[in-house]
Design an enzyme around this catalytic site. Structure first.
Site, PDB file in Angstrom:
ATOM      1  N   LYS A 218     -15.425  -3.070  22.377  1.00 65.08           N
ATOM      2  CA  LYS A 218     -16.438  -4.682  22.808  1.00 65.08           C
ATOM      3  C   LYS A 218     -16.357  -5.314  22.847  1.00 65.08           C
ATOM      4  O   LYS A 218     -16.479  -6.102  24.506  1.00 65.08           O
ATOM      5  CB  LYS A 218     -17.686  -3.831  21.771  1.00 65.08           C
ATOM      6  CG  LYS A 218     -17.986  -2.338  21.333  1.00 65.08           C
ATOM      7  CD  LYS A 218     -19.227  -2.650  20.299  1.00 65.08           C
ATOM      8  CE  LYS A 218     -19.368  -3.371  19.038  1.00 65.08           C
ATOM      9  NZ  LYS A 218     -18.297  -2.406  18.408  1.00 65.08           N
ATOM     10  N   ARG A 293     -27.317  -3.630  14.992  1.00 62.49           N
ATOM     11  CA  ARG A 293     -26.556  -3.025  13.977  1.00 62.49           C
ATOM     12  C   ARG A 293     -27.572  -1.794  13.259  1.00 62.49           C
ATOM     13  O   ARG A 293     -27.394  -0.947  12.714  1.00 62.49           O
ATOM     14  CB  ARG A 293     -25.299  -3.179  12.715  1.00 62.49           C
ATOM     15  CG  ARG A 293     -24.027  -3.367  13.417  1.00 62.49           C
ATOM     16  CD  ARG A 293     -23.558  -3.993  12.642  1.00 62.49           C
ATOM     17  NE  ARG A 293     -21.791  -3.850  12.483  1.00 62.49           N
ATOM     18  CZ  ARG A 293     -20.871  -4.449  12.772  1.00 62.49           C
ATOM     19  NH1 ARG A 293     -21.034  -5.389  13.707  1.00 62.49           N
ATOM     20  NH2 ARG A 293     -19.683  -4.016  13.061  1.00 62.49           N
ATOM     21  N   ARG A 332      -4.242  -2.168  15.950  1.00 63.61           N
ATOM     22  CA  ARG A 332      -4.778  -4.035  15.936  1.00 63.61           C
ATOM     23  C   ARG A 332      -4.061  -4.749  14.582  1.00 63.61           C
ATOM     24  O   ARG A 332      -4.177  -5.947  15.049  1.00 63.61           O
ATOM     25  CB  ARG A 332      -6.474  -3.836  16.553  1.00 63.61           C
ATOM     26  CG  ARG A 332      -6.901  -5.083  16.101  1.00 63.61           C
ATOM     27  CD  ARG A 332      -7.851  -4.813  16.857  1.00 63.61           C
ATOM     28  NE  ARG A 332      -8.547  -5.419  15.712  1.00 63.61           N
ATOM     29  CZ  ARG A 332     -10.471  -4.581  15.802  1.00 63.61           C
ATOM     30  NH1 ARG A 332     -11.340  -4.893  17.581  1.00 63.61           N
ATOM     31  NH2 ARG A 332     -11.606  -4.665  14.946  1.00 63.61           N
ATOM     32  N   ARG A 338      -6.872  -9.637  10.721  1.00 58.34           N
ATOM     33  CA  ARG A 338      -8.227  -9.210   9.728  1.00 58.34           C
ATOM     34  C   ARG A 338      -8.208  -8.098   8.894  1.00 58.34           C
ATOM     35  O   ARG A 338      -7.366  -7.128   8.885  1.00 58.34           O
ATOM     36  CB  ARG A 338      -9.160  -8.660  10.673  1.00 58.34           C
ATOM     37  CG  ARG A 338      -9.448  -9.769  11.578  1.00 58.34           C
ATOM     38  CD  ARG A 338     -10.655  -8.381  12.545  1.00 58.34           C
ATOM     39  NE  ARG A 338     -11.347  -8.008  12.576  1.00 58.34           N
ATOM     40  CZ  ARG A 338     -12.622  -7.106  13.174  1.00 58.34           C
ATOM     41  NH1 ARG A 338     -12.685  -7.459  14.544  1.00 58.34           N
ATOM     42  NH2 ARG A 338     -13.206  -6.537  12.195  1.00 58.34           N
ATOM     43  N   ARG A 350     -15.378   1.539   7.826  1.00 59.11           N
ATOM     44  CA  ARG A 350     -16.823   1.337   8.642  1.00 59.11           C
ATOM     45  C   ARG A 350     -17.606   2.268   9.451  1.00 59.11           C
ATOM     46  O   ARG A 350     -18.611   1.023  10.456  1.00 59.11           O
ATOM     47  CB  ARG A 350     -15.931  -0.450   9.350  1.00 59.11           C
ATOM     48  CG  ARG A 350     -16.202  -1.583   8.471  1.00 59.11           C
ATOM     49  CD  ARG A 350     -13.964  -2.226   9.087  1.00 59.11           C
ATOM     50  NE  ARG A 350     -14.517  -2.657  10.355  1.00 59.11           N
ATOM     51  CZ  ARG A 350     -13.257  -3.023  11.109  1.00 59.11           C
ATOM     52  NH1 ARG A 350     -12.266  -2.639  10.517  1.00 59.11           N
ATOM     53  NH2 ARG A 350     -13.791  -3.272  12.168  1.00 59.11           N
TER      54      ARG A 350
END
Ligand code: AMP
Length: 394
Positions: A218, A293, A332, A338, A350
């Site tokens: 996204k 969400r 990633r 992160r 998640r």
């Protein structure tokens, strides 16, 4: 203007937007945008009230209902179908060159075609604004020896009315805005719609919800789309991370949830999102990424857009298989720094949160015909192309 409303003690006043999901769509007629205003159901209720009131007053007489064409064809049809006693129907046709222009010119295109001597006549108007058509109506009836002449209008704009003619029956009072639908047109279009829409006077925005599980791409796609369409990109995850980095109160609050891969509480997220949107008051539109969400967030977003006289145009979902997501996020995590990307358990939580709480939003937007799913696997360019196709079609 005083005593204009003679027999109807409590005309129904309407000044709020329909919020029903199905009618939550802005429409375009020629060059203008119109937003939902009064639903077919609300119109039906108003027509029923008028029928009842008029039938009570008319009693045993057989009235002649005179529809004013073109606008009142739909009202007249619905009205006489509901009328409980025998009645007659006829039409006169007046052209007022309305559109969005305001002209005092009224032209009689078809006058009375039958003798109405001694009859109880009730004019059925779709809308009365300045009242200029009533001049012509009264002129037409001046020499007819009718028993009584009464005016009934479905919509009435008290702020615009500047005549002294009495209005005997009023369906719904509305503010002085331009409306289309239920017989009313803008330059020929819109008469056929069962609901009534109101002209949108603020700038038209394009607002997209980019949707999909964590790792669907996204953020990457939003970067391309915001340039291409001149939109403001709001990623709630990014805003939270910015706040954590700067050790704000919001950041501290969000951190505990984010570190575990849980959702931050709705009210915190909604307040933050509202503030981000307000910071960009001049935006041509938004790409919402990571928001909404939950259902509560989706409803809050609809309300926020409504307040801005706008709407969400589409939810576009990037569909990617779970195992591909896990691999992408772990990769990633090697460079992003992160913490929630570095641990497979948190990543899977998640994704599970997405299916448990977020995926239901597909239904929320599908119900409004605003959901578009696209294949999120392929090159970045290919996926941008797929997204653009949807946006260009809005
Ligand atoms: P993201 O960058 O979109 O993957 O979001 C990272 C984390 O931020 C999520 O796992 C949540 O903890 C939090 N977050 C982001 N957006 C929201 C939201 N709309 N509602 C609740 N929590 C959110």
């Amino acid at each position: 203007m005083k005593n204009v409303i003679q027999s109807m003690a409590f005309p129904f006043t309407f000044n709020y937007l329909c919020t029903s999901h199905r009618q939550n769509k802005v429409i375009k007629l020629h060059d203008k945008y119109f937003k939902p205003f009064i639903s077919a159901q609300q119109i039906d209720d108003a027509v029923s009230r008028m029928v009842q009131e008029i039938a009570n007053d008319v009693g045993d007489e057989v009235p002649v209902f005179v529809g004013i064409l073109n606008g009142s064809f739909m009202l007249t049809s619905d009205f006489v179908k509901k009328y409980p006693n025998p009645c007659e129907v006829t039409f006169i046709k007046l052209a007022s060159y309305e559109g969005l222009k305001s002209s005092e010119d009224i032209q009689r295109l078809i006058g009375l075609t039958q003798d109405l001597t001694g009859r109880t006549v009730i004019i059925l108007e779709d809308v009365i604004d300045s009242g200029k058509t009533l001049n012509e109506v009264h002129r037409i009836f001046k020499n007819e020896k009718v028993k009584s002449l009464k005016i009934a209008t479905l919509f009435f704009k008290p702020e615009a009315y500047n005549k002294d003619f009495k209005l005997h029956y009023i369906g719904i009072e509305i503010p002085n805005t331009f409306i289309v639908g239920y017989g009313l047109d803008y330059d020929g279009l819109g008469r056929d719609m069962p609901d009534v829409y109101q002209l949108k006077t603020t700038q038209h925005m394009t607002n997209i919800v980019l949707f999909g599980p964590p790792g669907a791409g996204k953020g990457t796609q939003a970067d391309f789309l915001k340039e291409k369409y001149d939109l403001v990109h709001i990623s709630t995850g990014d805003v939270f991370r910015y706040n954590i980095k700067n050790e704000t109160a919001l950041g501290m609050l969000a951190k505990s949830y984010m570190d575990k891969g849980d959702l931050v509480p709705d009210q915190v997220t909604i307040d933050m999102l509202n503030a981000e949107v307000e910071k960009n008051a001049d935006a041509k539109g938004f790409i919402f990424d990571g928001f909404p969400r939950t259902n509560a967030q989706a409803e809050a977003l609809d309300n926020l857009m409504n307040d801005k006289d706008s709407q969400i145009n589409a939810m576009i979902a990037l569909e990617v298989d779970d195992e591909v997501l896990v691999q992408r996020l772990l990769n990633r995590g090697l460079t992003s720094g992160r913490p929630d990307d570095a641990d497979e358990v948190i990543i899977r939580n998640r994704i599970a949160e997405y299916y448990k709480k977020t995926a239901i939003l597909k239904d929320y937007f599908s119900d409004q015909d605003k959901y578009f799913g696209i294949d999120g696997v392929g090159s970045i360019e290919e996926i941008t192309e797929r997204l653009s196709k949807v946006i260009n079609s809005l």
